[in-house]
Design an enzyme around this catalytic site. Sequence first.
Site, PDB file in Angstrom:
ATOM      1  CE  LYS A   1      -3.851   1.866   2.795  1.00  0.00           C
ATOM      2  NZ  LYS A   1      -4.656   1.576   4.017  1.00  0.00           N
TER       3      LYS A   1
ATOM      4  CB  SER B   1      -7.936   3.288   3.361  1.00  0.00           C
ATOM      5  OG  SER B   1      -7.030   2.670   4.275  1.00  0.00           O
TER       6      SER B   1
ATOM      7  CB  SER C   1      -8.003   0.105   5.955  1.00  0.00           C
ATOM      8  OG  SER C   1      -8.755   1.272   6.206  1.00  0.00           O
TER       9      SER C   1
END
Length: 472
Positions: free
Chosen positions: A78, A153, A177
């Site tokens: 990420k 996210s 997330s």
Amino acid sequence: MDLADFSVSEAAAAIAKGKISSRELVQALVARNERFRNLNAFVSLDHDQVLNSGRRADEEKASGFPLGPLYGVPIALKDNINVAACVTTAGTPALRNYKPEKDAPVVSALRKSGAIVFGKNSMHELAYGATSNNPAFGTPQNPFDRNRSAGGSSGGSGAAVGARLVPASIGTDTGGSVRIPAALCGVWGYRPSTGRWPTEDIVPISTSRDTPGPLARSAEDLALLDSAVTGYEKPVLQPLKGLRIGISSHHFWENADEEVADICSRAVAALVSEGALLVEIDTRELLNHHVPSSMAISLYEGKAALTTFLKAHGIPLSFSDVVEQIASSDVREILLAQLDPARSVSRQAYVEATEIHRPALIAAYDRLFAEQRLDVIAFPVCRLPAPLLSRADFVEVGDVTLPMFSALIHNTDVGSNGGVPGLSVPVGLTGSGLPVGLGLDAGRGCDTHLLGIALTLGGLFPAPQPQLIYGS
């Protein structure tokens, strides 16, 4: 078998046995990414760099270099996790030129195990959201339906793993997330107990709640990645006979989409048929302390943690500078409030959250697991399937209309706040082909036990293949 279909465990075994080379695997994934680049799963992916990394891995293997458990396997990250000499944007314009000098500890651990860093995944801006809608760096699309959200996210991580663009990705989880995109993209996701995985050199939200965690296509992959990062022994399979599963009709299952609830209920019934036991539990005490502490902690710590990160990494920006450049209206509104004394979380509210309510929430979790002798609590990760990307603000959940963020984190946020480990298990598809994830939370620090349960469930619930990629 298409090389891009290899899981982490399969790829590591095949490379170690000489059945495939690392460069061959990387080449297959680069080609897959070129074909499906409009999924917007990656913010950055240097093809030449990863191909060279694959070549070097093969050369080292041929020279007798000792092989780690992830040797030659590409792993994505990420874009809020620092990788040396690679830009970390955290999905926000102010950081588009931030290039850290060293790897985050979680990246160092993966490299030490032999993994190849394979690009940075797109995300919700600064991780403050559950859809990954991002006007600055592109919004990842769901590999099961490009008109729908990949979750957030860590949405790019979910899209990349679900679409077979990479065997696994490391996301971050503050309120769900990792598990939300795992559920919506049909892959396995694992949130470690807070503190089990290192958080240093990751753009933060909450020092009390943040943790990195993996998204992958098998339970075995989650266990392998956890062992590589933490150094703990890999777990052993846990028998389902006698497994005690807590079920709470309050909060976790109420107002769930009928089809989602049915798929998750059938998954739980499958465990019962294998000898598991259902235990009706009362979770109201958890909610009594979760509600007044969750957002207060995340928002108050968000400003302080980001300010500290900027200073510690020599980034010549203030919190206000970052907020001024935010591209996403939802994130901008959240962070602007922290600059307004009339709207920001007060010091008193934060102290009450951290010194009264969160400790009480943690104690309530501990009592619940101990008194009911629970192994896990089961619930739908998300009470609805992947929402349409066009529905950015509100969504219908059962009989009610809720803000999108609240709707998506409803079930995962409680365990995140309590610091407990959690899984998202891919348990089926809706009639329209959208994935559904079953959530399993265990007691604090019981990660090895939870991953052992996951290993047993792996044969029952394989990750589905997206028709977008493979056709009907």
